[in-house]
Design an enzyme around this catalytic site. Sequence first.
Site: not given
Length: 491
Positions: A209, A318, A349, A373
Amino acid sequence: MRFLQATVVSRHCAALKGLAYPRNYATIAEPAAPAVKTQAIPGPRSLELKGKLSAIQNVVPVQLFADYEKSIGNYLVDVDGNVLLDVYTQISSIPLGYNHPRLLNVFQNEKNLKTLINRPALGVFPGKEWPEQLNSILTKIAPKGLSNLTTMMCGSCSNENAYKNIFIWYRRNQRGENVDFTDAEMQSCMINQPPGAPKLSILSFNGAFHGRTLGALSTTHSKYIHKIDVPSFDWPIASFPQYQYPLAENERHNKEQDQRCLAEVEELIEKYNKKGIPVAGIIVEPIQSEGGDNEASPEFFQGLQKIGKQRGVALLIDEVQTGGGCTGKIWCHEHFNLDGPPDVVTFSKKMQLGGYFHKEEFKPQQGYRVFNTWMGDPSKLLLLQEVINVIQEENLLKNVNIAGKVLKDGLLDLEKEYSHILNSTRGRGTFLAVNCQNGKARDDIVNRLRMKGIQTGGCGEISIRFRPALTFQEKHANIVLDVFRSVLREL
């Protein structure tokens, strides 16, 4: 329940006498134990709010509505007054528990408050403190050997943009360091065609994931509901080791799993090179979290790094869920004794903001190539700085290892006692999981735990995962274990 709570509290008071837990944290006025008032969760007030929210969005995933003003430390309080010991912490996202006083104080400072409200477009108008703040973060927590940092908003966009850095790095290596873009490349990329939009790929693993944005979703393979109806890239997917437990009794099988999966990675790289979709990078979680808390050995990750170096393929680790201290180290990959740092490490997280550390050569040479942005949030960086200060001052990584051992040893004991229900306890620090005999039993246990005041969550098809805050202590672990045992007795 009252008897259980009294027993638990008494035992914890005795156990704490010999432990040197963080002094400052001990002053937080947590509840003594969980307490459930309603006959079901969600309770009446949560159901009322769920009905209101359903008028404007899908609310199927909503489990309850929280009262974040009343939640404290390791305890989550819902709008019906239920007090839950939270070992899920917003899907592994709360580093110091709820309403930690040090974090509440961050925006009492007027200067910090202005940072919060004057949210800048960091790529073009960063504040004067931004370079110093980033350097402070790099010095304190950067994976050794990774001197560059790109900040983002969340885990998905961190992985998504890290892929871009990898593709840019790969194409620069193909062109040569000082070769400019051709007219054909500049024109063809505008209509999504080669050579400007080259056919390149990121290799990922079954069960992985990495997010729900479009590129990240092409590397996510944990549940069909994330992906169905959404177009995906034709990118390679390798098998991830499927270990048998206990690890010490299954070394031969697990080593064969490592070797088989590494061989498959090499075969897929070769296959996709011949297919005309070269593999530019490999992405992997140190522990596959959403996919079932699937572990792999240090030797497996060392093998992946070796393959990447030999074939000119970047290695991205990751650490969105595993980063921030929950495995007993700031970065889970520090457990693997790698030959130098990974090329890229993504985070979010518990780290408050998203982003990724990377090697110098992965920094684009031209502006606006990796850009949006906000490019992160300076106010979240202020929170992260304070989180890091607390981790260091209160030695919370040691705390994670102490509490994690109690929780893991207790789960192993429960596994022996109820072997027909539980198996395969695993994990590092407090980042733990245990399997149930099937998915129906898992969901039943998770619900029963919640009704007895323990908020946890599932992962994969049959696993219960534990994701407490770094302030989770032995006393909390014992509460979890006592409640867990009472649920297993009922079954």
